[in-house]
Design a protein around this motif. Structure first.
Motif, PDB file in Angstrom:
ATOM      1  N   LEU A 170      78.396 -23.580  16.549  1.00  0.00           N
ATOM      2  CA  LEU A 170      79.658 -22.845  16.680  1.00  0.00           C
ATOM      3  C   LEU A 170      79.410 -21.422  17.181  1.00  0.00           C
ATOM      4  N   ALA A 171      78.392 -20.767  16.651  1.00  0.00           N
ATOM      5  CA  ALA A 171      78.065 -19.402  17.085  1.00  0.00           C
ATOM      6  C   ALA A 171      77.699 -19.381  18.568  1.00  0.00           C
ATOM      7  N   ASN A 224      78.667 -21.580  20.903  1.00  0.00           N
ATOM      8  CA  ASN A 224      79.870 -21.835  21.690  1.00  0.00           C
ATOM      9  C   ASN A 224      80.775 -20.607  21.713  1.00  0.00           C
ATOM     10  N   ARG A 225      80.896 -19.944  20.580  1.00  0.00           N
ATOM     11  CA  ARG A 225      81.719 -18.730  20.533  1.00  0.00           C
ATOM     12  C   ARG A 225      81.114 -17.635  21.414  1.00  0.00           C
ATOM     13  N   HIS A 226      79.792 -17.531  21.440  1.00  0.00           N
ATOM     14  CA  HIS A 226      79.114 -16.561  22.303  1.00  0.00           C
ATOM     15  C   HIS A 226      79.444 -16.844  23.770  1.00  0.00           C
ATOM     16  N   HIS A 227      79.301 -18.097  24.180  1.00  0.00           N
ATOM     17  CA  HIS A 227      79.543 -18.458  25.577  1.00  0.00           C
ATOM     18  C   HIS A 227      81.007 -18.299  25.979  1.00  0.00           C
ATOM     19  N   LEU A 228      81.898 -18.376  25.012  1.00  0.00           N
ATOM     20  CA  LEU A 228      83.317 -18.208  25.296  1.00  0.00           C
ATOM     21  C   LEU A 228      83.764 -16.746  25.185  1.00  0.00           C
ATOM     22  N   THR A 244      86.095 -24.509  18.795  1.00  0.00           N
ATOM     23  CA  THR A 244      85.742 -23.188  18.275  1.00  0.00           C
ATOM     24  C   THR A 244      86.938 -22.471  17.667  1.00  0.00           C
ATOM     25  N   GLY A 245      88.122 -22.987  17.899  1.00  0.00           N
ATOM     26  CA  GLY A 245      89.318 -22.323  17.401  1.00  0.00           C
ATOM     27  C   GLY A 245      89.788 -21.212  18.311  1.00  0.00           C
ATOM     28  N   HIS A 304      85.712 -25.758  14.106  1.00  0.00           N
ATOM     29  CA  HIS A 304      85.874 -24.589  13.232  1.00  0.00           C
ATOM     30  C   HIS A 304      86.372 -24.962  11.846  1.00  0.00           C
ATOM     31  N   ASP A 305      86.902 -26.182  11.681  1.00  0.00           N
ATOM     32  CA  ASP A 305      87.401 -26.595  10.370  1.00  0.00           C
ATOM     33  C   ASP A 305      86.457 -27.546   9.630  1.00  0.00           C
ATOM     34  N   GLY A 306      85.198 -27.639  10.090  1.00  0.00           N
ATOM     35  CA  GLY A 306      84.188 -28.406   9.373  1.00  0.00           C
ATOM     36  C   GLY A 306      84.062 -29.867   9.761  1.00  0.00           C
TER      37      GLY A 306
END
Length: 176
Positions: free
Chosen positions: A131-132, A134-138, A57-58, A88-90
């Motif tokens: 990604l969204a 994973n970013r939410h959970h983090l 996720t970066g 995050h880089d594709g």
């Protein structure tokens, strides 16, 4: 499309798995009629799954929620043979659970299943949504409960597709 095996993990497992990557990836792409994005395959222990989610996720691993998510991923990894993450880089990161890969009958089904997910991650909407999530959970982003419920339904459909492809292709690849 390139599928690369990371230099991390036991050398004996890497030597056994590396020659199987191209054949499995090609078979999945032919069947799905879609291209797989550049994919890095990494052998990982249970404790490596959480940090890999953070890396993909970066995010930075010092956030409390990221550490909590790491513990959640560790418990998931104990029962999982693999996991596929958009980065995050594709690119795509495929984690293969080291202990599961020691079992000969787990290698090809796991490769086919995770490569099906890698092809799915080549679909922009799938990768962006993963990604969204994973970013939410983090704790790095926020999604509504409705969005999460819709996303979970989409994940279930993707999982069904990956299992169908695994069941269809593994017997032919295992004998090749």
């Amino acid at each position: 499309m390139s599928v690369t095996l990371d230099t991390v993990g036991p050398r004996s497992l890497r030597r056994r798995i590396e020659p199987l990557l191209t054949g499995a990836a090609d078979a999945v792409q032919r069947h799905m009629r879609e291209r797989m994005p550049d994919t890095l395959v990494r052998l990982a222990g249970a404790g490596d799954f959480g940090p890999a989610v953070v890396e993909a996720t970066g995010g930075t691993p010092r956030l409390w929620r990221q550490l909590w998510q790491g513990e959640q991923m560790r418990s998931t990894a104990h029962i999982a043979t693999g996991m596929t993450l958009p980065t995050h880089d594709g690119r795509v990161l495929v984690l293969l659970h080291t202990e599961a890969m020691r079992e000969d009958d787990q290698v090809m089904p796991t490769l086919v299943h995770e490569f099906a997910h890698a092809v799915q991650m080549g679909r922009p909407a799938v990768a962006n949504a993963a990604l969204a999530r994973n970013r939410h959970h983090l704790g790095l982003g926020k999604q509504s409960r409705r969005w999460l419920a819709d996303h979970n339904a989409s994940v279930a459909r993707d999982e069904d597709e990956a299992y169908r492809i695994e069941n269809l292709l593994t017997p032919t690849l295992a004998t090749a």
